[in-house]
Design a protein around this motif. Structure first.
Motif, short mmCIF file in Angstrom:
data_model
loop_
_atom_site.label_atom_id
_atom_site.label_comp_id
_atom_site.label_asym_id
_atom_site.label_seq_id
_atom_site.Cartn_x
_atom_site.Cartn_y
_atom_site.Cartn_z
N GLU A 73 0.82 -1.44 0.10
CA GLU A 73 -0.04 -0.20 -0.17
C GLU A 73 0.53 1.37 0.16
O GLU A 73 0.54 2.20 -0.88
N GLU A 74 2.08 1.51 0.55
CA GLU A 74 2.96 2.52 0.99
C GLU A 74 3.39 2.86 -0.12
O GLU A 74 4.16 3.85 -0.53
N PHE A 75 4.32 1.63 -0.80
CA PHE A 75 5.11 1.87 -2.40
C PHE A 75 4.16 1.52 -3.46
O PHE A 75 5.39 1.68 -3.93
N LYS A 76 3.17 1.13 -3.67
CA LYS A 76 2.39 1.23 -4.17
C LYS A 76 2.96 -0.05 -4.92
O LYS A 76 3.56 0.30 -6.27
N LEU A 77 3.28 -1.56 -5.00
CA LEU A 77 4.32 -2.00 -5.82
C LEU A 77 2.74 -3.12 -5.96
O LEU A 77 1.75 -3.27 -5.14
N LYS A 78 2.57 -4.17 -6.74
CA LYS A 78 1.70 -5.61 -6.57
C LYS A 78 2.05 -5.56 -5.61
O LYS A 78 2.95 -6.11 -4.95
N ARG A 79 0.89 -7.03 -5.26
CA ARG A 79 1.36 -7.48 -4.10
C ARG A 79 2.11 -8.73 -4.18
O ARG A 79 2.88 -8.85 -3.13
N ARG A 80 2.23 -9.52 -5.40
CA ARG A 80 2.96 -10.49 -5.39
C ARG A 80 4.50 -9.55 -5.32
O ARG A 80 5.41 -10.43 -4.65
N VAL A 81 4.81 -8.36 -5.88
CA VAL A 81 6.02 -7.70 -5.84
C VAL A 81 6.32 -7.62 -4.70
O VAL A 81 7.27 -7.61 -4.19
N ALA A 82 5.41 -6.92 -4.06
CA ALA A 82 5.06 -6.50 -2.47
C ALA A 82 5.84 -7.83 -1.57
O ALA A 82 6.85 -7.66 -0.33
N THR A 83 5.44 -9.09 -2.09
CA THR A 83 5.27 -10.28 -1.13
C THR A 83 7.06 -10.76 -1.53
O THR A 83 8.06 -10.80 -0.79
#
Ligand code: PFF
Length: 448
Positions: A332-342
Motif C-alpha cells: 500500500e505504501e510503495f504502490k507495488l503489486k501484491r506479488r512484488v511486495a511479497t
C-alpha cells in the motif's frame, strides 16, 4: 478505488486469526516455559493474563484496524489524524519482520525433522547421538539455510496469492488438520505410564514458584502466543467485515489458543515423565528431548512424523500473518503489486533468517551481546519490542483515540458487546497500561 480485501466466512475469519495465534508459541514455547515456571500455577496465571490483558488488547487492535481499513502503519495515523502515531505502526512492522526471520529458522528445523522422522533417522539413536546429530545439522550452515529458504518461499507463495484465496483458503484446511493431530497425540498420551505424573505437573498448582517475574513471563508468552503488540491484529482487523462480532472472534481464538497450549502440554509432559526426563529442560524440549522420546515409544516413528507435521503447519499459518503485516505495508505504501511486495518482503526476511543460520555455526563472529542472532532476536522481541508495542497500543486507544470511535467500532455500532465494552474500556485506559509498565520497570530493575 479498488475494494479492500476482506475475509469471507466467519469460520474463515476464525481460522485465519486462529492460524496466526496458534503456532510455535503454543507447541514449542508454551510447554517449556510452563515447565520452567512451575507448571499448573503458571497456567492459571497465563489464563488470567489472557482474559484480563490480552483479550482487551486484541479487541483494541481489531478496532483500530477495522476503523482505519489500511495497513498497520497508516492505521494509527488515520485513526488519530496525527502523523506522529505512525511510529507505533513502524515498531510493529519491524517486530513482525524480525520475528519472521528467526521463526522461519525454527520452522526450517521442523522441516528437517519431518524428513528425519520419515526416514527414521533418529529412531535407533541414544540421547547423546541425537544431540550430536542436531549439532552437526546446525553446524553445516547450508542445511538449515536450505530448509529455511523453502519455508520462506512456501509462506510467500500463500501470502502472494491473496488474503482470501491464499491465506484464508490455506488456513481453512491447515487448522482442522492441526487440531486432529493434536487430539490423537494427547489421547495417546493417556496410555503412557507417566500420564498421571505429567498431568499432575500441568494441572496441580504449586504457588511457591510464583514471583513478579512469573507474571511478566506469562504476559510475554501470552502476547507472543496471541500475536499481539506488533500490528498483526490491526492488519487482520482491517480485513474483518464491518458487520462481524469481534468479541466472538477474540473470545474464540483466545480459548482455542489456551486449549491448544494445554493440549500440547498434555501431549508432551506425560511422555517426558514416562522417559524420566527433566521437565525444565528449556527450549531444547522439542528438538532434542522429543526425538529421544519418540525413539523409545511404541509407534514412535508415526507419532514423530505427525508431531513435526503439526509443528510445521502451526508455524506456517503464523508466519503467513507475520509476512502479511509487512506485505500490506509495502503493497500500500510503495504502490507495488501484491506479488512484488511479497517477493521484496520475503527476500528481506530470508536475508535476515540466513544471517541467523550463519550466526549459529561454530566459530561464527556474528553475534550481539554474546548471543547468536537467533537468540538475540528472540529475546529482543519478546522481552522488549512486543511489551512496548502492547503498551503503546493501549495508551493510544485509551488516551488518543476518542472513546466514541472505540465504542462504535468495537461494538459494531451497538450491535455486540455493549456491556462488555463498559468493562473493557477502563481496563484499556487505566489498568492494563499500569500493569504492563510496572512489570516492565520491574524487569529493568527499577524497583530493586
Ligand atoms: N502467535 C504465534 C505463535 O504462538 O507461535 C507466533 C507469532 C505470530 C508471534 C505472529 C507473533 C506474531 F506476530
Amino acid at each position: 478505488m479498488k475494494k479492500r480485501s476482506t475475509f469471507g466466512s466467519t469460520f474463515g475469519t476464525v481460522a485465519v486469526v486462529g492460524g496466526s495465534v496458534i503456532g510455535l508459541g503454543n507447541i514449542w514455547r508454551f510447554p517449556y516455559i510452563a515447565g520452567e515456571n512451575g507448571g499448573a500455577a503458571f497456567i492459571l496465571i497465563y489464563i488470567c493474563v489472557a482474559l484480563l490483558i490480552s483479550v482487551p488488547i486484541m479487541l483494541t487492535e481489531f478496532t483500530i484496524g477495522r476503523a482505519a481499513q489500511v495497513n498497520s502503519m497508516r492505521a494509527y495515523q488515520k485513526v488519530s489524524g496525527r502523523r506522529r502515531w505512525q511510529g507505533i505502526g513502524y515498531l510493529g512492522i519491524a517486530t513482525a519482520f524480525t520475528i519472521l526471520s528467526f521463526y522461519s529458522v525454527i520452522a526450517g528445523w521442523g522441516l528437517e525433522f519431518i524428513k528425519e522422522s520419515v526416514i527414521g533417522e533418529f529412531m535407533s539413536m541414544d540421547s547423546g547421538q541425537i544431540k550430536a546429530n542436531f549439532d552437526a545439522f546446525i553446524a553445516t550452515g547450508w542445511r538449515p539455510i536450505l530448509w529455511t529458504t523453502l519455508f520462506v518461499i512456501a509462506t510467500a507463495f500463500i501470502v502472494g496469492t491473496g488474503v482470501e484465496k491464499g491465506i484464508e483458503r490455506f488456513n481453512k484446511y491447515a487448522m482442522p488438520l492441526m487440531f486432529l493431530i493434536l487430539v490423537i497425540m494427547a489421547v495417546n498420551s493417556v496410555t503412557l505410564s507417566g500420564f498421571q505424573e505429567g498431568a499432575t505437573f500441568l494441572l496441580k498448582p504449586d504457588f511457591s514458584k510464583v514471583t513478579v517475574r512469573t507474571v511478566l513471563t506469562a504476559m510475554g508468552q501470552s502476547f507472543f502466543s496471541l500475536s499481539l503488540g506488533m500490528g498483526i491484529m490491526v492488519t487482520y482487523g482491517s480485513y474483518i467485515r464491518k458487520g462481524r462480532n469481534m468479541f466472538g472472534i477474540a473470545g474464540t481464538v483466545t480459548i482455542a489458543d489456551s486449549c491448544i497450549a494445554i493440549l500440547s502440554g498434555l501431549a508432551i509432559f506425560p511422555a517426558v515423565f514416562s522417559f524420566g526426563i527433566n521437565p525444565t529442560s528449556g527450549p531444547d524440549l522439542v528438538f532434542l528431548t522429543l526425538p529421544n522420546i519418540f525413539a523409545q515409544m511404541a509407534g514412535g516413528q508415526i507419532f514423530s512424523v505427525m508431531f513435526f507435521v503439526l509443528l510445521f503447519a502451526a508455524a506456517i499459518t503464523s508466519s503467513v500473518s507475520l509476512l502479511e503485516v509487512v506485505v500490506a505495508w509495502v503493497h500500500e505504501e510503495f504502490k507495488l503489486k501484491r506479488r512484488v511486495a511479497t517477493a521484496v518482503a520475503g527476500a528481506g526476511a530470508l536475508g535476515l533468517a540466513i544471517l541467523c543460520c550463519l550466526s549459529q555455526m561454530t566459530g561464527s563472529s556474528l553475534s550481539i551481546g554474546g548471543l547468536d542472532l537467533l537468540n538475540f532476536f528472540d529475546k529482543a522481541t519478546s522481552l522488549y519490542m512486543i511489551p512496548i508495542g502492547g503498551l503503546l497500543v493501549v495508551i493510544f486507544a485509551g488516551w488518543v483515540v476518542s472513546k466514541n470511535l472505540m465504542r462504535k467500532e468495537m461494538t459494531t455500532h451497538g450491535r455486540y458487546g455493549v456491556e462488555l465494552f463498559k468493562l473493557i474500556y477502563p481496563l484499556i485506559k487505566f489498568v492494563i497500561p499500569v500493569i504492563i509498565a510496572v512489570l516492565f520497570l520491574n524487569e529493568l530493575g527499577v524497583f530493586k
